[in-house]
Design a protein around this motif. Structure first.
Motif, PDB file in Angstrom:
ATOM      1  N   GLY A 117      -0.860  -3.867 -11.917  1.00 50.22           N
ATOM      2  CA  GLY A 117      -1.755  -3.534 -12.699  1.00 50.22           C
ATOM      3  C   GLY A 117      -3.042  -4.764 -12.996  1.00 50.22           C
ATOM      4  O   GLY A 117      -4.194  -4.309 -13.144  1.00 50.22           O
ATOM      5  N   ASP A 118      -2.601  -5.870 -12.494  1.00 49.00           N
ATOM      6  CA  ASP A 118      -3.615  -6.897 -12.591  1.00 49.00           C
ATOM      7  C   ASP A 118      -4.482  -7.054 -11.524  1.00 49.00           C
ATOM      8  O   ASP A 118      -5.660  -7.460 -11.484  1.00 49.00           O
ATOM      9  CB  ASP A 118      -3.135  -8.346 -12.656  1.00 49.00           C
ATOM     10  N   ASN A 119      -4.171  -6.451 -10.076  1.00 45.25           N
ATOM     11  CA  ASN A 119      -4.646  -6.637  -9.074  1.00 45.25           C
ATOM     12  C   ASN A 119      -5.245  -5.600  -8.314  1.00 45.25           C
ATOM     13  O   ASN A 119      -5.982  -5.515  -7.434  1.00 45.25           O
ATOM     14  CB  ASN A 119      -4.029  -7.605  -7.812  1.00 45.25           C
ATOM     15  N   CYS A 120      -4.645  -4.440  -8.461  1.00 43.61           N
ATOM     16  CA  CYS A 120      -4.839  -2.944  -7.752  1.00 43.61           C
ATOM     17  C   CYS A 120      -5.357  -1.978  -8.581  1.00 43.61           C
ATOM     18  O   CYS A 120      -6.018  -1.145  -8.020  1.00 43.61           O
ATOM     19  CB  CYS A 120      -3.664  -2.783  -6.944  1.00 43.61           C
ATOM     20  N   ALA A 121      -4.612  -1.683  -9.763  1.00 44.24           N
ATOM     21  CA  ALA A 121      -5.257  -0.405 -10.588  1.00 44.24           C
ATOM     22  C   ALA A 121      -6.336  -0.457 -10.818  1.00 44.24           C
ATOM     23  O   ALA A 121      -6.892   0.991 -11.058  1.00 44.24           O
ATOM     24  CB  ALA A 121      -4.289  -0.583 -11.903  1.00 44.24           C
ATOM     25  N   ALA A 122      -7.463  -1.336 -10.936  1.00 45.73           N
ATOM     26  CA  ALA A 122      -8.756  -1.069 -11.219  1.00 45.73           C
ATOM     27  C   ALA A 122      -9.557  -0.165 -10.334  1.00 45.73           C
ATOM     28  O   ALA A 122     -10.317   0.805 -10.574  1.00 45.73           O
ATOM     29  CB  ALA A 122      -9.548  -2.477 -11.324  1.00 45.73           C
ATOM     30  N   CYS A 123      -9.136  -0.303  -8.888  1.00 45.09           N
ATOM     31  CA  CYS A 123      -9.397   0.676  -7.953  1.00 45.09           C
ATOM     32  C   CYS A 123      -8.723   1.661  -7.355  1.00 45.09           C
ATOM     33  O   CYS A 123      -9.276   2.876  -7.398  1.00 45.09           O
ATOM     34  CB  CYS A 123      -9.766  -0.264  -6.588  1.00 45.09           C
ATOM     35  N   HIS A 124      -7.482   1.590  -7.420  1.00 38.06           N
ATOM     36  CA  HIS A 124      -6.284   2.753  -7.081  1.00 38.06           C
ATOM     37  C   HIS A 124      -5.653   3.362  -8.109  1.00 38.06           C
ATOM     38  O   HIS A 124      -5.166   4.257  -8.055  1.00 38.06           O
ATOM     39  CB  HIS A 124      -5.549   2.073  -6.047  1.00 38.06           C
ATOM     40  N   GLY A 125      -6.052   3.004  -9.337  1.00 32.20           N
ATOM     41  CA  GLY A 125      -5.428   3.627 -10.756  1.00 32.20           C
ATOM     42  C   GLY A 125      -4.099   3.242 -10.843  1.00 32.20           C
ATOM     43  O   GLY A 125      -3.254   2.652 -10.143  1.00 32.20           O
ATOM     44  N   GLY A 126      -3.485   3.593 -11.937  1.00 32.79           N
ATOM     45  CA  GLY A 126      -2.426   2.903 -12.616  1.00 32.79           C
ATOM     46  C   GLY A 126      -1.201   3.621 -11.896  1.00 32.79           C
ATOM     47  O   GLY A 126      -0.076   2.824 -11.688  1.00 32.79           O
ATOM     48  N   GLY A 127      -1.259   4.798 -11.293  1.00 35.35           N
ATOM     49  CA  GLY A 127      -0.038   5.366 -10.492  1.00 35.35           C
ATOM     50  C   GLY A 127      -0.505   5.540  -9.187  1.00 35.35           C
ATOM     51  O   GLY A 127       0.388   6.425  -8.408  1.00 35.35           O
ATOM     52  N   GLY A 128      -1.453   4.665  -8.690  1.00 39.63           N
ATOM     53  CA  GLY A 128      -1.825   4.944  -7.262  1.00 39.63           C
ATOM     54  C   GLY A 128      -2.516   6.235  -6.938  1.00 39.63           C
ATOM     55  O   GLY A 128      -2.793   6.579  -5.772  1.00 39.63           O
ATOM     56  N   GLN A 129      -3.205   6.968  -7.846  1.00 38.89           N
ATOM     57  CA  GLN A 129      -3.955   8.038  -7.780  1.00 38.89           C
ATOM     58  C   GLN A 129      -5.296   8.004  -7.397  1.00 38.89           C
ATOM     59  O   GLN A 129      -5.938   8.885  -6.756  1.00 38.89           O
ATOM     60  CB  GLN A 129      -4.043   8.777  -9.137  1.00 38.89           C
ATOM     61  N   GLY A 130      -5.794   7.001  -7.167  1.00 41.00           N
ATOM     62  CA  GLY A 130      -7.107   6.406  -6.721  1.00 41.00           C
ATOM     63  C   GLY A 130      -8.035   6.695  -7.562  1.00 41.00           C
ATOM     64  O   GLY A 130      -7.893   7.302  -8.723  1.00 41.00           O
ATOM     65  N   GLY A 131      -9.064   5.883  -7.316  1.00 41.15           N
ATOM     66  CA  GLY A 131     -10.489   6.190  -8.213  1.00 41.15           C
ATOM     67  C   GLY A 131     -11.663   6.868  -7.515  1.00 41.15           C
ATOM     68  O   GLY A 131     -11.601   7.038  -6.453  1.00 41.15           O
TER      69      GLY A 131
END
Length: 283
Positions: A117-131
């Motif tokens: 959540g801190d390092n990856c979710a901003a780009c890849h989404g909270g569930g890895g669904q991508g942005g």
């Protein structure tokens, strides 16, 4: 208000409105008075035991010496004590070994949720669904491969693939033919695919090369989503024309995965690799 009290002996104050609405002077119920004095005693007792009364820029400390940060640190120590057993095991294991241990794998996924959540979710989404224009991590389409070791390497070192901008060496007619072949899932069936050198990165069959991080052009899964008002074919044409991360073309698409090796520990990177793998797309 009545001048003469029409309710003598009632213990009212003599304030009467609308003939019968009056103010009584009865004492409060005993239970209420007990609760009232008890709250006062509790107030002063609390002030003696805990920080409360302001003195200058600080407050009294209270005889118990309690502080919010102290309670927080105690809670953290309790959590760390529970985690210590698992963390000590993680240090001596590879990400692949962690995946093979169900209990440790479950702990790692839980521990890595905040990291993600801190390092990856901003780009890849909270569930890895991508942005928008960021890769999906929950499918099985991986530019560089979905092996746990590869995921760990990607997080640690980052990725920055390059696709040459072909705008100067391809005509609009040729561009349209390539786009049509790619949308049909058969880029290799178009002679231009070989003539323009596309096979060098995407392979003879157009399925891409994981060692280069080049895209599979036969599966209909695209790294970049069309902009507002842009069709999918126009988006594909734009990528071919301007490339990706091509410094010679100011309009080139930008796609870079930053390196986290200098900001996260090896154990944290290991946890994130397991977490991402567990989305279901790892292979």
């Amino acid at each position: 208000m009545a001048d003469n009290n029409p309710f003598p002996g009632e213990n009212n104050t003599g304030h009467i409105w609308d003939d019968n609405l009056r103010e009584l002077s009865n004492p409060p119920p005993r239970w209420w008075m007990i609760a009232f004095w008890a709250s006062i005693i509790w107030f002063f007792g609390y002030g003696v035991l805990y920080p409360m009364y302001p003195i200058g820029n600080e407050s009294t400390k209270g005889v118990m010496g309690w502080t919010q940060i102290g309670e927080y640190n105690e809670g953290v120590d309790e959590v760390e004590a529970v985690r210590a057993e698992f963390e000590s095991q993680l240090k001596g294991m590879s990400a692949k070994d962690v995946l093979a241990d169900p209990g440790l794998s479950e702990y790692t996924v839980a521990a890595a949720k905040v990291l993600f959540g801190d390092n990856c979710a901003a780009c890849h989404g909270g569930g890895g669904q991508g942005g928008p224009n960021f890769p999906v991590l929950a499918d099985d389409d991986w530019l560089y491969g979905g092996a746990i070791e590869t995921i760990e390497q990607t997080i640690s070192m980052g990725r920055k693939g390059i696709m040459t901008a072909h705008g100067k060496i391809i005509s609009d007619d040729e561009l349209g033919k390539l786009v049509t072949a790619i949308e049909a899932g058969n880029p290799a069936g178009e002679p231009l695919f070989m003539q323009k050198g596309c096979i060098a990165c995407h392979g003879m069959d157009g399925k891409g090369m994981q060692v280069l991080g080049s895209a599979n052009l036969t599966d209909g899964i695209y790294r970049f989503t069309p902009e507002e008002g842009q069709s999918r074919s126009e988006s594909i044409a734009y990528t071919i024309k301007h490339g990706v991360n091509d410094a010679t073309d100011p309009a080139s698409r930008v796609a870079e995965m930053p390196s986290f090796g200098d900001r996260l520990s090896k154990d944290d990177i290991k946890k994130l690799a397991v977490y991402v793998y567990k989305f279901g797309g790892g292979q």
